[in-house]
Design an enzyme around this catalytic site. Structure first.
Site, PDB file in Angstrom:
ATOM      1  N   ARG A  22       7.918  -4.957  -6.668  1.00  0.00           N
ATOM      2  CA  ARG A  22       9.070  -5.940  -7.360  1.00  0.00           C
ATOM      3  C   ARG A  22       9.964  -5.923  -7.431  1.00  0.00           C
ATOM      4  O   ARG A  22      11.138  -7.020  -7.266  1.00  0.00           O
ATOM      5  CB  ARG A  22       8.170  -6.702  -8.767  1.00  0.00           C
ATOM      6  CG  ARG A  22       9.127  -7.290  -9.064  1.00  0.00           C
ATOM      7  CD  ARG A  22       9.246  -7.686 -10.553  1.00  0.00           C
ATOM      8  NE  ARG A  22       6.919  -8.136 -10.507  1.00  0.00           N
ATOM      9  CZ  ARG A  22       5.788  -7.290 -11.111  1.00  0.00           C
ATOM     10  NH1 ARG A  22       5.681  -6.060 -11.352  1.00  0.00           N
ATOM     11  NH2 ARG A  22       5.110  -8.857 -10.199  1.00  0.00           N
ATOM     12  N   ASN A  66      13.511  -7.689  -5.321  1.00  0.00           N
ATOM     13  CA  ASN A  66      15.128  -8.568  -5.391  1.00  0.00           C
ATOM     14  C   ASN A  66      15.960  -7.514  -5.628  1.00  0.00           C
ATOM     15  O   ASN A  66      17.124  -8.323  -5.014  1.00  0.00           O
ATOM     16  CB  ASN A  66      15.059  -8.872  -7.400  1.00  0.00           C
ATOM     17  CG  ASN A  66      13.713  -9.904  -7.605  1.00  0.00           C
ATOM     18  OD1 ASN A  66      13.781 -10.665  -7.797  1.00  0.00           O
ATOM     19  ND2 ASN A  66      12.733  -9.499  -7.496  1.00  0.00           N
ATOM     20  N   SER A  82       3.617  -3.269  -7.586  1.00  0.00           N
ATOM     21  CA  SER A  82       3.526  -3.992  -7.603  1.00  0.00           C
ATOM     22  C   SER A  82       4.625  -3.768  -7.962  1.00  0.00           C
ATOM     23  O   SER A  82       6.032  -4.648  -7.960  1.00  0.00           O
ATOM     24  CB  SER A  82       2.920  -5.338  -8.176  1.00  0.00           C
ATOM     25  OG  SER A  82       2.634  -4.346  -9.550  1.00  0.00           O
TER      26      SER A  82
END
Length: 278
Positions: free
Chosen positions: A213, A217, A209
């Protein structure tokens, strides 16, 4: 700026593929790593350390300069975040959190630089042919290898602190004895594989995660810059392209800071969880 495999097609797709291709080096046979991400990440890490060291060396007890006040505000902000999350000894965790935040901000901020600078530099020095066959991406956090390397380091620290605080046997007992608890020895044996499976999934999900993440982005932000540059690459659309690029860059500053903050906070939270007993 089409890469070797896309020169014949040309156009926006070749432009994007060229800018999404890493400069790789092959080691140990078929194994390879991304030289551009490694080099830029290393240089930015050294730069971040040098900047903080310079401000710390020049710090005075009197009225601080604006730069010193900004650094002190940054340090206090990170320390307060760690204090609110981590209840143990912060002498190592707080500097670690500061390092993570500053380093990730520096790497993310590379996305604000014009993405054609490397190609334009090669074009000016070596010509168009060399430019078509030279690749260089300078946003390390838009490379999944960089984000996973950082998150795996956090994972190793989680395991280290879990063993340090709970002991080797205590950590193994927690892996097999939680989250499903039982008093009956037979029930404990039956539940042990399920507990181990859930704990492995929970432990591995943390670095995944963290890495995905940040990577997702920053990769998306880099891709939007490429699309804007490619779609508005004519004299007629140049001015609208500059305006749209500026608007996206201003918005992207928030993403740069927010993603660095999230990576820092989650790293501290995971390390705090490693200190807890279940």
């Amino acid at each position: 700026m089409a890469p070797e495999g896309g020169e014949s097609g040309g156009g926006l797709s070749a432009y994007i593929v060229h800018h999404l291709t890493h400069n790789t080096a092959t080691v140990a046979g078929d194994a390879s790593f991304h030289m551009d991400s490694w080099l830029v990440g290393l240089l930015l890490g050294l730069l971040a350390c040098g900047v903080l060291w310079s401000f710390a060396r020049k710090a005075t007890a009197g009225v601080p300069t604006k730069a010193q006040a900004f650094v002190e505000l940054l340090v206090e902000f990170v320390d307060s975040q760690v204090k609110d999350t981590f209840s143990g000894d912060r002498r190592f965790i707080a500097p670690l959190a500061l390092t993570i935040f500053v380093w990730v901000v520096f790497m993310n901020a590379m996305d604000l630089l014009p993405l054609d600078i490397p190609s334009a530099t090669v074009l000016a020095v070596s010509g168009e042919e060399a430019m078509h066959h030279t690749y260089f991406r300078w946003v390390p956090t838009a490379d999944v290898n960089t984000t996973f390397a950082m998150s795996i380091t956090v994972l190793l620290m989680i395991i280290f602190y879990s063993i340090k605080i709970k002991g080797g046997l205590g950590y193994l007992a927690e892996l097999f004895g939680a989250p499903f608890h039982a008093e009956n020895p037979i029930a404990k044996v039956i539940l042990a594989p399920f507990n181990l499976f859930l704990n492995i999934v929970e432990t591995l999900s943390k670095p995944v995660s963290l890495a995905m993440r940040l990577f997702g982005n920053m990769y998306a932000g880099e891709l939007v810059f490429m699309l804007i540059a490619g779609l508005f690459a004519t004299w007629f659309t140049f001015l609208p392209g500059v305006l749209i690029n500026a608007v996206w860059a201003i918005f992207h500053i928030l993403i740069i800071l927010l993603q660095a903050y999230i990576f820092m906070v989650l790293s501290v939270v995971y390390l705090a969880m490693a200190h807890e007993h279940h």
